[in-house]
Design a protein around this motif. Structure first.
Motif, PDB file in Angstrom:
ATOM      1  N   PHE A  46       0.845  -1.174  -0.241  1.00  0.00           N
ATOM      2  CA  PHE A  46       0.067   0.166   0.247  1.00  0.00           C
ATOM      3  C   PHE A  46       0.568   0.972  -0.602  1.00  0.00           C
ATOM      4  CE2 PHE A  46      -1.580  -4.269   1.980  1.00  0.00           C
ATOM      5  CZ  PHE A  46      -2.601  -4.323   1.106  1.00  0.00           C
ATOM      6  N   GLY A  47       0.454   2.146  -0.858  1.00  0.00           N
ATOM      7  CA  GLY A  47       1.385   3.696  -0.743  1.00  0.00           C
ATOM      8  C   GLY A  47       2.404   3.013  -1.884  1.00  0.00           C
ATOM      9  N   ALA A  48       2.615   2.763  -2.766  1.00  0.00           N
ATOM     10  CA  ALA A  48       3.694   2.004  -3.851  1.00  0.00           C
ATOM     11  C   ALA A  48       2.946   3.223  -5.027  1.00  0.00           C
ATOM     12  CB  ALA A  48       3.972   0.989  -3.745  1.00  0.00           C
TER      13      ALA A  48
ATOM     14  N   GLU B 223      -7.663   7.950   0.897  1.00  0.00           N
ATOM     15  CA  GLU B 223      -8.045   6.926   1.710  1.00  0.00           C
ATOM     16  C   GLU B 223      -7.323   7.003   2.671  1.00  0.00           C
ATOM     17  OE1 GLU B 223      -9.571   3.220   0.183  1.00  0.00           O
ATOM     18  OE2 GLU B 223      -7.779   3.430  -0.902  1.00  0.00           O
ATOM     19  N   PRO B 224      -7.270   8.391   3.510  1.00  0.00           N
ATOM     20  CA  PRO B 224      -6.950   8.542   5.411  1.00  0.00           C
ATOM     21  C   PRO B 224      -7.149   7.673   6.403  1.00  0.00           C
ATOM     22  CG  PRO B 224      -8.284  10.490   4.640  1.00  0.00           C
ATOM     23  CD  PRO B 224      -8.562   9.600   3.417  1.00  0.00           C
ATOM     24  N   THR B 225      -8.573   6.766   6.302  1.00  0.00           N
ATOM     25  CA  THR B 225      -9.135   6.495   6.960  1.00  0.00           C
ATOM     26  C   THR B 225      -8.172   4.815   7.035  1.00  0.00           C
ATOM     27  OG1 THR B 225     -11.044   5.599   5.287  1.00  0.00           O
ATOM     28  CG2 THR B 225     -11.475   7.285   7.044  1.00  0.00           C
TER      29      THR B 225
ATOM     30  N   GLN C 275      -4.363   2.719   9.086  1.00  0.00           N
ATOM     31  CA  GLN C 275      -3.565   1.870  10.058  1.00  0.00           C
ATOM     32  C   GLN C 275      -3.390   0.673   9.473  1.00  0.00           C
ATOM     33  OE1 GLN C 275      -2.520   3.072  13.220  1.00  0.00           O
ATOM     34  NE2 GLN C 275      -1.825   0.615  12.942  1.00  0.00           N
ATOM     35  N   TRP C 276      -5.210   0.441   8.585  1.00  0.00           N
ATOM     36  CA  TRP C 276      -4.259  -0.847   8.298  1.00  0.00           C
ATOM     37  C   TRP C 276      -3.384  -1.034   6.992  1.00  0.00           C
ATOM     38  CZ3 TRP C 276      -5.425  -3.677   3.431  1.00  0.00           C
ATOM     39  CH2 TRP C 276      -6.192  -5.055   3.273  1.00  0.00           C
TER      40      TRP C 276
ATOM     41  N   PRO D 141     -17.327 -15.185   8.910  1.00  0.00           N
ATOM     42  CA  PRO D 141     -16.063 -13.996   9.327  1.00  0.00           C
ATOM     43  C   PRO D 141     -14.906 -13.900   7.981  1.00  0.00           C
ATOM     44  CG  PRO D 141     -17.110 -15.266  10.560  1.00  0.00           C
ATOM     45  CD  PRO D 141     -17.720 -15.551   9.865  1.00  0.00           C
ATOM     46  N   CYS D 142     -13.963 -13.112   7.826  1.00  0.00           N
ATOM     47  CA  CYS D 142     -13.372 -12.598   7.150  1.00  0.00           C
ATOM     48  C   CYS D 142     -12.054 -11.569   7.571  1.00  0.00           C
ATOM     49  CB  CYS D 142     -13.835 -12.527   5.024  1.00  0.00           C
ATOM     50  SG  CYS D 142     -13.955 -11.262   5.186  1.00  0.00           S
ATOM     51  N   TYR D 143     -11.204 -11.746   7.713  1.00  0.00           N
ATOM     52  CA  TYR D 143      -9.759 -11.131   7.926  1.00  0.00           C
ATOM     53  C   TYR D 143      -9.616 -10.212   6.520  1.00  0.00           C
ATOM     54  CZ  TYR D 143      -5.746  -9.091   9.084  1.00  0.00           C
ATOM     55  OH  TYR D 143      -4.357  -7.656   8.959  1.00  0.00           O
ATOM     56  N   ASP D 144     -10.247 -10.727   5.659  1.00  0.00           N
ATOM     57  CA  ASP D 144      -9.609  -9.813   3.978  1.00  0.00           C
ATOM     58  C   ASP D 144     -11.003 -10.488   3.506  1.00  0.00           C
ATOM     59  OD1 ASP D 144      -8.843  -7.977   1.655  1.00  0.00           O
ATOM     60  OD2 ASP D 144      -7.083  -8.311   2.009  1.00  0.00           O
TER      61      ASP D 144
END
Length: 172
Positions: free
Chosen positions: A9-11, A123-125, A128-129, A46-49
């Motif tokens: 992320f951020g690349a 996407e500033p929210t 942390q993810w 349920p899932c993490y992603d």
């Protein structure tokens, strides 16, 4: 044809996808929207992603196939996939549909990564993810991404340089 932009992320995946849209030309398929579609339907599972949901992977393959059959051309998919088994399922599905895939991993060093995530205005929210997934990304990079994708270090490149590199790799 699919140009898949993987990586941390951020690349620069989203920015590069926007630029490739005109440079190739191509259509941008943000497969994250498949996850948004599924969340109200199967979000109780349920899932993490959402990439853990088999329907996400199947619908990503089928949507790409349908769009390419209907409109032709090239799709750019900016999506981080860190699990090798999911990556293999996706690429095998595209191969079965006779869709060539050019896969790139956009990489950035830790300092550049942190700076980009800290200053992201799109996407500033998700800050942390994204920070929490750096270790998972590095594990994927070291265990399978270098072998199965073309890694481009974007730390010191402009988005236009990254786009030009990918365009040359894809079109010759």
């Amino acid at each position: 044809m699919i140009v898949w932009l993987n990586g941390n992320f951020g690349a620069g995946k989203t920015t590069t996808a926007r630029l490739l849209k005109d440079a190739l030309p191509a259509r941008v398929f943000d497969s994250e929207h498949i996850g948004y579609l599924l969340r109200p339907i199967i979000g109780d599972i349920p899932c993490y992603d959402f990439k853990e949901w088999a329907p996400w992977r199947g619908l990503t393959i089928e949507t790409a196939r349908q769009v390419l059959d209907f409109a032709g051309g090239t799709l750019v998919i900016p999506q981080s996939v860190l699990q090798y088994e999911y990556w293999t399922e996706l690429t095998d599905g595209f191969a079965k549909a006779d869709i060539p895939v050019h896969a790139f991993t956009l990489h950035t060093d830790r300092d550049t990564f942190r700076h980009r995530v800290e200053h992201d205005t799109d996407e500033p929210t998700a800050k942390q993810w994204r920070l929490d997934h750096r270790e998972r990304y590095e594990t994927a990079l070291d265990t399978w991404m270098r072998e199965h994708t073309h890694v481009i270090d974007t730390s010191d490149l402009t988005p236009e340089q990254v786009t030009a590199h990918i365009k040359t790799a894809v079109t010759g």
